[in-house]
Motif scaffolding. Structure first.
Motif, PDB file in Angstrom:
ATOM      1  N   GLN A  17       0.841  -1.195   0.000  1.00 38.03           N
ATOM      2  CA  GLN A  17       0.000   0.000   0.000  1.00 38.03           C
ATOM      3  C   GLN A  17       0.879   1.249   0.000  1.00 38.03           C
ATOM      4  O   GLN A  17       1.875   1.324   0.708  1.00 38.03           O
ATOM      5  N   GLY A  18       0.519   2.213  -0.812  1.00 41.35           N
ATOM      6  CA  GLY A  18       1.288   3.437  -0.929  1.00 41.35           C
ATOM      7  C   GLY A  18       2.376   3.361  -1.982  1.00 41.35           C
ATOM      8  O   GLY A  18       2.933   4.395  -2.372  1.00 41.35           O
ATOM      9  N   VAL A  19       2.670   2.171  -2.443  1.00 42.00           N
ATOM     10  CA  VAL A  19       3.659   1.966  -3.509  1.00 42.00           C
ATOM     11  C   VAL A  19       2.983   1.376  -4.742  1.00 42.00           C
ATOM     12  O   VAL A  19       3.087   1.911  -5.851  1.00 42.00           O
ATOM     13  N   ASP A  20       2.278   0.274  -4.551  1.00 34.07           N
ATOM     14  CA  ASP A  20       1.590  -0.403  -5.655  1.00 34.07           C
ATOM     15  C   ASP A  20       0.145   0.054  -5.802  1.00 34.07           C
ATOM     16  O   ASP A  20      -0.398   0.039  -6.909  1.00 34.07           O
ATOM     17  N   TYR A  21      -0.461   0.414  -4.705  1.00 40.72           N
ATOM     18  CA  TYR A  21      -1.862   0.844  -4.725  1.00 40.72           C
ATOM     19  C   TYR A  21      -2.114   1.787  -3.565  1.00 40.72           C
ATOM     20  O   TYR A  21      -1.326   1.872  -2.614  1.00 40.72           O
ATOM     21  N   ILE A  42      -5.634   1.038 -13.115  1.00 35.55           N
ATOM     22  CA  ILE A  42      -6.307  -0.241 -13.377  1.00 35.55           C
ATOM     23  C   ILE A  42      -7.307  -0.072 -14.522  1.00 35.55           C
ATOM     24  O   ILE A  42      -7.209  -0.732 -15.556  1.00 35.55           O
ATOM     25  N   GLU A  43      -8.291   0.802 -14.348  1.00 34.31           N
ATOM     26  CA  GLU A  43      -9.236   1.160 -15.410  1.00 34.31           C
ATOM     27  C   GLU A  43      -9.211   2.679 -15.483  1.00 34.31           C
ATOM     28  O   GLU A  43      -9.926   3.373 -14.752  1.00 34.31           O
ATOM     29  N   THR A  44      -8.348   3.201 -16.347  1.00 33.16           N
ATOM     30  CA  THR A  44      -7.995   4.620 -16.335  1.00 33.16           C
ATOM     31  C   THR A  44      -9.206   5.521 -16.561  1.00 33.16           C
ATOM     32  O   THR A  44     -10.095   5.212 -17.350  1.00 33.16           O
ATOM     33  N   GLY A  45      -9.192   6.629 -15.851  1.00 29.64           N
ATOM     34  CA  GLY A  45     -10.242   7.624 -15.971  1.00 29.64           C
ATOM     35  C   GLY A  45     -11.350   7.498 -14.950  1.00 29.64           C
ATOM     36  O   GLY A  45     -12.070   8.460 -14.684  1.00 29.64           O
ATOM     37  N   THR A  46     -11.490   6.324 -14.339  1.00 28.97           N
ATOM     38  CA  THR A  46     -12.598   6.132 -13.405  1.00 28.97           C
ATOM     39  C   THR A  46     -12.399   6.910 -12.101  1.00 28.97           C
ATOM     40  O   THR A  46     -13.378   7.347 -11.487  1.00 28.97           O
ATOM     41  N   SER A  47     -11.154   7.103 -11.682  1.00 32.98           N
ATOM     42  CA  SER A  47     -10.907   7.894 -10.465  1.00 32.98           C
ATOM     43  C   SER A  47     -11.331   9.341 -10.663  1.00 32.98           C
ATOM     44  O   SER A  47     -11.991   9.937  -9.800  1.00 32.98           O
ATOM     45  N   GLU A  48     -10.949   9.922 -11.805  1.00 39.66           N
ATOM     46  CA  GLU A  48     -11.261  11.325 -12.063  1.00 39.66           C
ATOM     47  C   GLU A  48     -12.767  11.536 -12.179  1.00 39.66           C
ATOM     48  O   GLU A  48     -13.314  12.526 -11.674  1.00 39.66           O
ATOM     49  N   GLU A  64      -6.925   2.640  -6.076  1.00 37.66           N
ATOM     50  CA  GLU A  64      -6.184   3.074  -7.247  1.00 37.66           C
ATOM     51  C   GLU A  64      -4.869   2.324  -7.416  1.00 37.66           C
ATOM     52  O   GLU A  64      -4.086   2.198  -6.476  1.00 37.66           O
ATOM     53  N   GLY A  65      -4.626   1.865  -8.631  1.00 33.79           N
ATOM     54  CA  GLY A  65      -3.351   1.260  -8.970  1.00 33.79           C
ATOM     55  C   GLY A  65      -2.305   2.320  -9.210  1.00 33.79           C
ATOM     56  O   GLY A  65      -2.540   3.296  -9.915  1.00 33.79           O
ATOM     57  N   LEU A  66      -1.117   2.145  -8.617  1.00 36.15           N
ATOM     58  CA  LEU A  66      -0.029   3.128  -8.715  1.00 36.15           C
ATOM     59  C   LEU A  66       1.171   2.630  -9.519  1.00 36.15           C
ATOM     60  O   LEU A  66       2.132   3.386  -9.714  1.00 36.15           O
ATOM     61  N   LYS A  67       1.125   1.398  -9.991  1.00 37.08           N
ATOM     62  CA  LYS A  67       2.281   0.840 -10.686  1.00 37.08           C
ATOM     63  C   LYS A  67       2.553   1.609 -11.985  1.00 37.08           C
ATOM     64  O   LYS A  67       1.632   2.135 -12.616  1.00 37.08           O
ATOM     65  N   SER A  68       3.815   1.650 -12.400  1.00 40.63           N
ATOM     66  CA  SER A  68       4.156   2.299 -13.663  1.00 40.63           C
ATOM     67  C   SER A  68       3.615   1.517 -14.846  1.00 40.63           C
ATOM     68  O   SER A  68       3.373   2.082 -15.922  1.00 40.63           O
ATOM     69  N   ASN A  71      -0.872  -2.625 -13.958  1.00 47.10           N
ATOM     70  CA  ASN A  71      -1.840  -2.427 -12.878  1.00 47.10           C
ATOM     71  C   ASN A  71      -3.003  -3.423 -12.916  1.00 47.10           C
ATOM     72  O   ASN A  71      -3.726  -3.560 -11.931  1.00 47.10           O
ATOM     73  N   GLY A  72      -3.170  -4.112 -14.040  1.00 46.96           N
ATOM     74  CA  GLY A  72      -4.246  -5.093 -14.133  1.00 46.96           C
ATOM     75  C   GLY A  72      -4.156  -6.186 -13.086  1.00 46.96           C
ATOM     76  O   GLY A  72      -5.167  -6.796 -12.730  1.00 46.96           O
ATOM     77  N   ILE A  73      -2.966  -6.414 -12.558  1.00 43.40           N
ATOM     78  CA  ILE A  73      -2.795  -7.423 -11.512  1.00 43.40           C
ATOM     79  C   ILE A  73      -3.564  -7.055 -10.243  1.00 43.40           C
ATOM     80  O   ILE A  73      -3.886  -7.913  -9.419  1.00 43.40           O
ATOM     81  N   LEU A  74      -3.891  -5.779 -10.090  1.00 47.02           N
ATOM     82  CA  LEU A  74      -4.590  -5.285  -8.895  1.00 47.02           C
ATOM     83  C   LEU A  74      -6.107  -5.376  -9.026  1.00 47.02           C
ATOM     84  O   LEU A  74      -6.829  -5.002  -8.106  1.00 47.02           O
ATOM     85  N   HIS A  75      -6.579  -5.859 -10.152  1.00 47.17           N
ATOM     86  CA  HIS A  75      -8.024  -5.954 -10.393  1.00 47.17           C
ATOM     87  C   HIS A  75      -8.629  -7.085  -9.576  1.00 47.17           C
ATOM     88  O   HIS A  75      -8.240  -8.243  -9.700  1.00 47.17           O
ATOM     89  N   ILE A  76      -9.572  -6.743  -8.705  1.00 43.96           N
ATOM     90  CA  ILE A  76     -10.386  -7.735  -7.989  1.00 43.96           C
ATOM     91  C   ILE A  76     -11.814  -7.537  -8.467  1.00 43.96           C
ATOM     92  O   ILE A  76     -12.372  -6.442  -8.337  1.00 43.96           O
ATOM     93  N   THR A  77     -12.411  -8.562  -9.025  1.00 40.51           N
ATOM     94  CA  THR A  77     -13.748  -8.430  -9.583  1.00 40.51           C
ATOM     95  C   THR A  77     -14.750  -7.952  -8.529  1.00 40.51           C
ATOM     96  O   THR A  77     -14.583  -8.183  -7.326  1.00 40.51           O
ATOM     97  N   SER A  78     -15.774  -7.255  -8.988  1.00 40.35           N
ATOM     98  CA  SER A  78     -16.697  -6.566  -8.077  1.00 40.35           C
ATOM     99  C   SER A  78     -17.393  -7.484  -7.082  1.00 40.35           C
ATOM    100  O   SER A  78     -17.734  -7.064  -5.974  1.00 40.35           O
ATOM    101  N   THR A  79     -17.625  -8.725  -7.465  1.00 40.59           N
ATOM    102  CA  THR A  79     -18.296  -9.656  -6.548  1.00 40.59           C
ATOM    103  C   THR A  79     -17.355 -10.172  -5.462  1.00 40.59           C
ATOM    104  O   THR A  79     -17.815 -10.745  -4.465  1.00 40.59           O
ATOM    105  N   ASN A  80     -16.057  -9.967  -5.638  1.00 37.82           N
ATOM    106  CA  ASN A  80     -15.074 -10.409  -4.633  1.00 37.82           C
ATOM    107  C   ASN A  80     -14.401  -9.249  -3.909  1.00 37.82           C
ATOM    108  O   ASN A  80     -13.633  -9.477  -2.974  1.00 37.82           O
TER     109      ASN A  80
END
Length: 205
Positions: A17-21, A42-48, A64-68, A71-80
């Motif tokens: 946390q704080g580095v990757d997300y 992760i899914e760009t534009g959704t934060s803004e 929010e994903g912070l990786k250069s 970032n898709g590795i940080l995706h957890i599906t909505s039901t989980n």
């Protein structure tokens, strides 16, 4: 593609946390929470979008994903998705709007889902009136967001609204779609889109 992590506990055990997300959230005296659980890279534009729709009126939550890259590795599906702060904020709200992105670089489009049929219809009508392409998803669609286990439907009322925005639509919201520039290059189309959603959720609180 299957998620790398099946829940937040698994993700937090491997990512920093704080580095990757990072999680950003703020609670207000509002019956609605606006959220992007796949924000940042992760899914760009959704934060803004989430920040602008929430404004000074509604609570918001961002994961929010912070990786250069990757970032898709940080995706957890909505039901989980079970990060405790997100679950708490949704459980305290009557209404929830969850913003997501899907891969389509050919068409500007929004897929409207979630279990709140009345508010979904209002969102659809406002987006169409504002000149956007949108459709209401059938509950059998894999992106429909109608599953009770989906975090968007874990409100006090047991229902919410989920939006899936195409890549081309999200790109159109920014002059330069990079982490550093999205907040400073938001287009007229961005504000027309968020205003349509503010018009809906402003009447619900």
């Amino acid at each position: 593609m299957a998620d790398t992590y099946k829940n937040y506990a698994e993700l937090s055990a491997s990512e920093t946390q704080g580095v990757d997300y990072v999680m950003n959230y703020f609670s207000k005296q509002s019956s609605a929470v606006i959220m992007a659980i796949h924000g940042g890279g992760i899914e760009t534009g959704t934060s803004e979008l989430t920040r602008d729709i929430a404004g000074l009126s509604h609570s918001y939550y961002l994961f929010e994903g912070l990786k250069s890259s990757g970032n898709g590795i940080l995706h957890i599906t909505s039901t989980n998705f079970d990060e405790p702060n997100a679950l708490r904020m949704v459980a305290e709200a009557d209404y929830c709007l969850s913003l997501h992105g899907y891969a389509d670089s050919l068409k500007k489009h929004t897929l409207i889902g979630g279990a709140d049929h009345n508010v979904k219809l209002q969102v659809y009508n406002k987006l169409i009136a504002a000149g956007f392409s949108a459709e209401l998803l059938d509950e059998t669609d894999r992106l429909s967001g109608s599953d009770p286990a989906n975090i968007v439907n874990k409100t006090k009322r047991g229902m919410g609204v989920q939006l899936e925005l195409s890549t081309l639509q999200r790109n159109a919201f920014f002059g330069i779609n990079t982490r550093a520039d999205r907040k400073n290059t938001q287009t007229e189309e961005f504000y027309r889109y968020t205003q349509a959603l503010k018009d809906v959720f402003g009447t619900l609180v």
